[in-house]
Design a protein around this motif. Structure first.
Motif, mmCIF file in Angstrom:
data_model
loop_
_atom_site.group_PDB
_atom_site.id
_atom_site.type_symbol
_atom_site.label_atom_id
_atom_site.label_comp_id
_atom_site.label_asym_id
_atom_site.label_seq_id
_atom_site.Cartn_x
_atom_site.Cartn_y
_atom_site.Cartn_z
ATOM 1 N N PRO A 1 0.828 -1.306 0.224
ATOM 2 C CA PRO A 1 -0.067 0.111 0.024
ATOM 3 C C PRO A 1 1.017 1.227 -0.059
ATOM 4 C CG PRO A 1 -0.789 -1.615 1.735
ATOM 5 C CD PRO A 1 0.473 -2.124 1.180
ATOM 6 N N PRO B 1 -11.914 -2.894 -3.519
ATOM 7 C CA PRO B 1 -12.758 -2.485 -2.405
ATOM 8 C C PRO B 1 -13.525 -3.438 -2.064
ATOM 9 C CG PRO B 1 -12.617 -0.756 -4.215
ATOM 10 C CD PRO B 1 -11.775 -2.137 -4.766
ATOM 11 N N GLU C 1 -10.210 9.115 2.846
ATOM 12 C CA GLU C 1 -11.485 8.219 3.136
ATOM 13 C C GLU C 1 -12.669 8.786 2.611
ATOM 14 O OE1 GLU C 1 -13.943 5.850 6.440
ATOM 15 O OE2 GLU C 1 -11.747 6.245 6.608
ATOM 16 N N ARG D 1 -15.473 -2.632 1.003
ATOM 17 C CA ARG D 1 -15.000 -2.696 2.609
ATOM 18 C C ARG D 1 -14.300 -1.354 3.037
ATOM 19 N NH1 ARG D 1 -10.735 -7.780 1.353
ATOM 20 N NH2 ARG D 1 -10.623 -6.727 -0.531
ATOM 21 N N ARG E 1 -5.524 -3.462 -1.605
ATOM 22 C CA ARG E 1 -6.608 -4.410 -1.917
ATOM 23 C C ARG E 1 -7.744 -3.792 -2.767
ATOM 24 N NH1 ARG E 1 -9.677 -5.372 3.724
ATOM 25 N NH2 ARG E 1 -10.209 -3.321 4.056
ATOM 26 N N GLU F 1 -4.966 1.197 -0.116
ATOM 27 C CA GLU F 1 -5.237 -0.023 0.785
ATOM 28 C C GLU F 1 -4.488 -1.303 0.523
ATOM 29 O OE1 GLU F 1 -7.371 -0.178 3.554
ATOM 30 O OE2 GLU F 1 -7.425 2.054 3.016
ATOM 31 N N PRO G 1 -12.225 1.307 4.355
ATOM 32 C CA PRO G 1 -10.653 1.536 4.334
ATOM 33 C C PRO G 1 -10.279 1.536 5.674
ATOM 34 C CG PRO G 1 -11.990 3.381 3.124
ATOM 35 C CD PRO G 1 -12.936 2.415 3.953
ATOM 36 N N ARG G 2 -8.623 0.909 5.601
ATOM 37 C CA ARG G 2 -8.221 0.906 6.903
ATOM 38 C C ARG G 2 -6.865 1.776 6.945
ATOM 39 N NH1 ARG G 2 -7.193 -5.534 6.978
ATOM 40 N NH2 ARG G 2 -6.366 -4.843 5.119
ATOM 41 N N ARG G 3 -6.321 2.325 5.710
ATOM 42 C CA ARG G 3 -5.076 3.114 5.627
ATOM 43 C C ARG G 3 -5.439 4.369 4.782
ATOM 44 N NH1 ARG G 3 -0.428 -0.332 5.861
ATOM 45 N NH2 ARG G 3 -1.156 -2.765 5.708
ATOM 46 N N ALA G 4 -6.501 4.695 4.513
ATOM 47 C CA ALA G 4 -6.961 5.972 3.577
ATOM 48 C C ALA G 4 -6.777 7.091 4.243
ATOM 49 C CB ALA G 4 -8.226 5.742 2.984
ATOM 50 N N TYR H 1 -8.167 3.165 -4.401
ATOM 51 C CA TYR H 1 -8.520 2.490 -3.139
ATOM 52 C C TYR H 1 -7.457 1.371 -3.068
ATOM 53 C CZ TYR H 1 -11.155 -0.477 0.165
ATOM 54 O OH TYR H 1 -11.339 -1.463 1.220
#
Length: 264
Positions: A104, A203, A231, A222, A201, A199, A224-227, A195
């Motif tokens: 990422p 979406p 986001e 899904r 990965r 990320e 986002p965890r890192r955006a 995305y």
């Protein structure tokens, strides 16, 4: 097959395979420079003329767009059994390969890539062309350039395009209903591409089948965890309703504002 095309272009080596043909590195013996040749084989029988018209259309659409963020088309060579689109050669990694190798990417870098990619996409849209296959594998990164490539599925805006085109993980959900050839659908694909970049990965969990489109149609992306600051942009671009999806001007302003806040 001869290693010389049109008595001018010497084929050196295949460098990739796109959705619609094999891409070769070649040397233009007349102008003494390396170029990329996209080879499109024509099917036997009556389908050949239809395929030929589509390739000529692709070359013309790409050639009418003049922007440093869009691959430049130099020439079109027609042969009885194949056609060749002659383009600028880029020593570049795709965004897909970059994410695969590096993982990422940082939010600030993705925002910068997004601004440049969106400038190219807006130029295409202003010229009446929708790309229909925006994805990390069609984004070339070289030096300070972010280049949108492969217009093999492109269409003129407003043309009848009921057939589904593109890569499932990056196609807008409305494409499942035959409504994919629009600016709004390109913006979904742009969002899915960013995305993936930030990320690492896609979406949605399903990637390479029709199930990916069904998931995109029915399920939310899904989270986002890192955006980070990206986001809100991603959520706005990945709205299922194309009429409520962020447009290019809104998205670009959000990216510009993000850059200003980062510099503050």
């Amino acid at each position: 097959m001869s290693s010389i095309v049109a008595d001018r272009y010497q084929l050196l080596a295949p460098v990739g395979k796109g959705a619609t043909g094999v891409v070769w590195r070649a040397h233009d013996q007349l102008l003494e420079r390396d170029v990329a040749l996209k080879e499109i084989a024509l099917p036997p029988g009556p389908d050949a003329s239809h395929r030929r018209r589509k390739v000529v259309r692709e070359a013309r659409m790409a050639a009418r767009l003049s922007h440093r963020g869009i691959v430049t088309v130099h020439n079109l060579v027609e042969e009885p059994e194949r056609l060749w689109i002659v383009m600028e050669f880029l020593e570049a990694l795709t965004l897909h390969d970059t994410v695969v190798q590096a993982g990422p990417l940082p939010v600030e870098l993705v925002a910068k890539l997004g601004r440049r990619l969106l400038e190219a996409l807006r130029h295409a849209h202003d010229g009446g062309v929708v790309h229909r296959d925006i994805k990390p594998a069609n984004i070339m990164l070289t030096g300070d350039r972010v280049v949108l490539a492969d217009f093999g599925f492109a269409a003129f805006e407003g043309a009848a395009t009921t057939s589904m085109r593109g890569t499932p993980a990056f196609i807008a959900p409305e494409a499942l209903q035959g409504r994919g050839g629009t600016r709004e659908a390109d913006m979904w694909s742009f969002g899915a591409t960013l995305y993936m970049a930030v990320e690492g990965r896609t979406p949605f969990r399903t990637v390479n089948s029709i199930a990916a489109l069904i998931e995109a149609l029915r399920e939310p992306p899904r989270a986002p965890r890192r955006a980070g600051a990206l986001e809100p942009l991603l959520r706005g671009l990945l709205r299922k309703d194309p009429m409520s999806r962020l447009g290019s001007e809104q998205a670009y302003q959000m990216l510009v504002n993000l850059r200003r806040h980062s510099a503050a």
